[in-house]
Design a protein around this motif. Structure first.
Motif, PDB file in Angstrom:
ATOM      1  N   ALA A  40      61.417  21.856  58.593  1.00 19.62           N
ATOM      2  CA  ALA A  40      60.660  20.563  57.755  1.00 19.62           C
ATOM      3  C   ALA A  40      61.077  20.590  56.337  1.00 19.62           C
ATOM      4  O   ALA A  40      61.047  21.653  55.842  1.00 19.62           O
ATOM      5  N   ASP A  41      61.347  19.382  55.855  1.00 18.84           N
ATOM      6  CA  ASP A  41      61.716  19.257  54.447  1.00 18.84           C
ATOM      7  C   ASP A  41      60.532  19.715  53.788  1.00 18.84           C
ATOM      8  O   ASP A  41      59.284  19.419  53.875  1.00 18.84           O
ATOM      9  N   VAL A  42      60.710  20.381  52.683  1.00 20.18           N
ATOM     10  CA  VAL A  42      59.668  20.818  51.627  1.00 20.18           C
ATOM     11  C   VAL A  42      59.112  19.736  50.658  1.00 20.18           C
ATOM     12  O   VAL A  42      60.170  19.034  50.231  1.00 20.18           O
ATOM     13  N   VAL A  43      58.085  19.655  50.529  1.00 16.05           N
ATOM     14  CA  VAL A  43      57.491  18.665  49.659  1.00 16.05           C
ATOM     15  C   VAL A  43      56.031  19.032  48.990  1.00 16.05           C
ATOM     16  O   VAL A  43      55.201  19.636  49.597  1.00 16.05           O
ATOM     17  N   TRP A  44      56.339  19.200  47.452  1.00 19.04           N
ATOM     18  CA  TRP A  44      55.250  19.182  46.770  1.00 19.04           C
ATOM     19  C   TRP A  44      54.433  17.936  46.595  1.00 19.04           C
ATOM     20  O   TRP A  44      54.935  17.102  45.641  1.00 19.04           O
ATOM     21  N   GLY A  45      53.445  17.669  47.386  1.00 17.80           N
ATOM     22  CA  GLY A  45      52.723  16.220  47.266  1.00 17.80           C
ATOM     23  C   GLY A  45      51.746  16.299  46.022  1.00 17.80           C
ATOM     24  O   GLY A  45      51.688  17.311  45.473  1.00 17.80           O
ATOM     25  N   PHE A  46      51.814  15.106  45.602  1.00 16.79           N
ATOM     26  CA  PHE A  46      50.924  14.892  44.247  1.00 16.79           C
ATOM     27  C   PHE A  46      50.413  13.790  44.028  1.00 16.79           C
ATOM     28  O   PHE A  46      50.981  12.647  44.577  1.00 16.79           O
ATOM     29  N   THR A  47      49.624  13.487  42.975  1.00 19.02           N
ATOM     30  CA  THR A  47      49.172  12.071  42.707  1.00 19.02           C
ATOM     31  C   THR A  47      49.243  12.374  40.957  1.00 19.02           C
ATOM     32  O   THR A  47      49.382  13.397  40.514  1.00 19.02           O
TER      33      THR A  47
END
Length: 200
Positions: A167-174
Motif C-alpha cells: 500500500a502507498d505510504v501516507v503520513w496523514g495530517f491536519t
C-alpha cells in the motif's frame, strides 16, 4: 509488523534539521516513502534469487532464504473467486506478481492449472493427447487477464495465489489553524508494510 510512518517522518525531519538541509513537506515525504518502499520490496526478489545460487546455512535464525521469505510473507494473498468477463478472468486489483492459478472441481478437489505459452495455448486443442481437460487445465496470462482452457471452467471455480503490491505510504495530517503547522493524524495515515529490520 509494520513500520510507523510517523516515526520515520520524524526521523527524516530530525536528520534534515541536523544537517541543515531544509524541510520536506508531508506530501513530498509520502511520494518518496512510497517509492523507497517499492524499491526495497523489489530488492527482496533479487536477493531471494541470489540465495538459490549460494550454499545455504541450515541455522534456525540465519537461514537467508527463510529470512527473505518471512519479509515477503505479509504480501502473499489467496484470492476469492475471480471475476469472469467473457472468455477471461480478471486479475485481482492489487496484484503485483502472479503465483499459482487454482481450479476447484465439482468434487472440491483443488488442481493447479498449468501455465501455457501463447503459441501452445492456440494449438493445444488440435490434438486429443494435448487437449486440456478439467482434470488437466491450462491457462494463459496476457494483458492482465487470465484465460483458462477448457472453457467449461467458470466462475467461482478459479482462484489465484499472488503477491500484492504494498500500500502507498501516507503520513496523514491536519493543519493547525493557529500556527499553520502539520499535525499527525493516525486515522488517515498508512504505515510502511515492510519488515521491522528495514526501518533504517
Amino acid at each position: 509488523m509494520a513500520i510507523s510512518v510517523d516515526d520515520v517522518y520524524k526521523t527524516v525531519l530530525l536528520i534534515l534539521n541536523k544537517e541543515q538541509r531544509g524541510y520536506i513537506t508531508p506530501t513530498e515525504f509520502n511520494k518518496i516513502a512510497t517509492q523507497v518502499q517499492l524499491e526495497i520490496f523489489e530488492n527482496y526478489f533479487q536477493y531471494e534469487n541470489r540465495q538459490y545460487r549460494v550454499p545455504d546455512n541450515e541455522s534456525e535464525y540465519s537461514d537467508r532464504y527463510k529470512n527473505v521469505d518471512e519479509k515477503i510473507a505479509i504480501f502473499k494473498e489467496l484470492s476469492s473467486a475471480l471475476n469472469q468477463v467473457g472468455d477471461y478472468f480478471e486479475e485481482p486489483a492489487n496484484l503485483y506478481k502472479l503465483g499459482t492459478v487454482i481450479y476447484t472441481d465439482n468434487k472440491s478437489n483443488q488442481i493447479e492449472v498449468q501455465k501455457s505459452q501463447q503459441n501452445d495455448f492456440l494449438y493445444v486443442d488440435m490434438s486429443p493427447l494435448t487437449k486440456p481437460s478439467e482434470k488437466y487445465p491450462i491457462y494463459l496470462y496476457r494483458n492482465n487477464r487470465i484465460y483458462v482452457k477448457p472453457t467449461s471452467i467458470a466462475n467461482p471455480d478459479i482462484k489465484v495465489s499472488y503477491l500484492r503490491k504494498p500500500a502507498d505510504v501516507v503520513w496523514g495530517f491536519t493543519v493547525d489553524a493557529g500556527s499553520g503547522g502539520y499535525i499527525y493524524d493516525s486515522g488517515s495515515s498508512t504505515n510502511f508494510e515492510l519488515h521491522e529490520v528495514e526501518q533504517t
